[in-house]
Design an enzyme around this catalytic site. Structure first.
Site, PDB file in Angstrom:
ATOM      1  N   PRO A   2       0.818  -1.220   0.000  1.00 20.60           N
ATOM      2  CG  PRO A   2      -0.603  -1.503   1.793  1.00 20.60           C
ATOM      3  CD  PRO A   2       0.684  -1.960   1.236  1.00 20.60           C
ATOM      4  CD  GLU A   3       3.894   2.582  -3.777  1.00 24.56           C
ATOM      5  OE1 GLU A   3       4.067   3.706  -4.275  1.00 24.56           O
ATOM      6  OE2 GLU A   3       4.351   1.545  -4.286  1.00 24.56           O
ATOM      7  CG  HIS A  96      -1.799 -13.359   9.698  1.00 22.99           C
ATOM      8  ND1 HIS A  96      -0.593 -13.421  10.354  1.00 22.99           N
ATOM      9  CD2 HIS A  96      -1.800 -14.386   8.826  1.00 22.99           C
ATOM     10  CE1 HIS A  96       0.110 -14.449   9.886  1.00 22.99           C
ATOM     11  NE2 HIS A  96      -0.597 -15.049   8.973  1.00 22.99           N
ATOM     12  NE  ARG A 158      20.270  14.110  -1.140  1.00 23.79           N
ATOM     13  CZ  ARG A 158      19.218  14.206  -0.323  1.00 23.79           C
ATOM     14  NH1 ARG A 158      18.746  15.371   0.020  1.00 23.79           N
ATOM     15  NH2 ARG A 158      18.672  13.129   0.155  1.00 23.79           N
TER      16      ARG A 158
END
Length: 277
Positions: A2-3, A96, A158
């Site tokens: 999940p994002e 779970h 960077r």
DNA sequence: CTTACATCCTGATTGC
DNA sequence: TGCAATCAGGATGTAA
């Protein structure tokens, strides 16, 4: 995995089904999640009404009446399912199912997480933005604050790979491995490129691709690559629209060149060697 | 400050 | 076919 789009999809469904409901009781299974479920959890939550659902990065914020807010993170295998009363409601599965909230309409909200990389934490409302989880987060990728100027400033000098920068929650909050690959494909930039060497024009393409990909994924209720399900148990539909993620060796939809998979920052990273430079 | 990498965990996948 | 080894990955902590 999940994002942001998956959490946002989850939030939008639960707004319709769970907001306004009162939590009658809480059942707790395994307490050892990424963060241990605290002793006072049940006492603080039972009897409270869910008044609002919001989201910050990949965190779902469940606001209760009274002094507390629940901060929920799904880790990589977590789910929050809303089960209506009835024959197929499913039993509490102690393997779970770690938290089960019984609501006042006889439905139940169940937090399940096989790998226990996620967490559910109780926080005092006023302390929310100062919590360890939220305080260091960068801007939301769908906000005005995140734009090409901002990204260019963060990328300057960077040496880290541009993909790592997109996945760094302190830089921009909510993008994970799947969408970072998809965003860079749309922008035509290889995930391995050093951030400081990405040109201004490419930074602009990346910044523009971010909301396009994320909004499309939200529109498809997220991506189910392996196991993600929304609160109704439905898979996300964005998997069929992935251009590179999980497509190693398969032909690029644009140029037919085989998609490659390289490890960047210990994560699988998919790209088209011809479309992405 | 920045970067690199190990760690947590277990279901799914791969290899023999 | 069966079993063991490997892989996957978000956030965090530590080392360099």
């Amino acid at each position: 995995m999940p994002e942001l789009p998956e959490v946002e999809s989850l939030r939008r469904i639960l707004v319709r089904t769970a907001v306004g409901r009162t939590i009658l009781s809480v059942r707790i299974g395994e307490k050892r999640l990424r963060r241990r479920v605290t002793q006072d959890f049940s006492g603080a939550v039972a009897g409270r009404r869910i008044v609002k659902l919001s989201r910050r990065a990949k965190y779902l914020i469940v606001e209760l009446d009274g002094a507390h807010v629940m901060l929920v993170h799904l880790g990589m295998s977590g789910s929050l399912t809303h089960r209506q009363a009835g024959f197929d409601a499913g039993e509490f599965d102690p393997r779970h199912d770690h938290l089960e909230f019984s609501l006042d309409d006889a439905s139940r909200l169940v937090y399940n997480d096989p790998r226990r990389f996620g967490m559910v934490r109780l926080v005092e409302r006023g302390a929310l933005s100062a919590t360890a989880e939220l305080k260091g987060l960068g801007p939301e990728p769908l906000s005005r604050e995140f734009n090409a100027d901002y990204l260019a400033q963060k990328a300057r000098g960077r040496t880290a790979a541009i993909k790592n920068l997109l996945m760094d929650q302190r830089i921009v909050a909510g993008i994970g491995n799947i969408y970072a690959s998809e965003i860079l494909f749309r922008a035509g930039v290889r995930p391995t490129r050093r951030a400081g060497r990405v040109t201004r024009g490419e930074i602009e393409k990346i910044a523009a691709a971010v909301p396009v990909i994320l909004r499309a994924a939200i529109g498809s209720a997220g991506t189910t690559f392996r196991s993600y399900r929304d609160s109704r148990g439905q898979p996300g539909r964005f998997a069929t629209r992935l251009r590179v993620y999980g497509r190693e060796g398969k032909p690029c939809y644009t140029c037919s060149t085989p998609i490659r998979n390289v490890v960047v920052g210990q994560r699988a990273s998919f790209f088209c060697p011809k479309c992405q430079r």
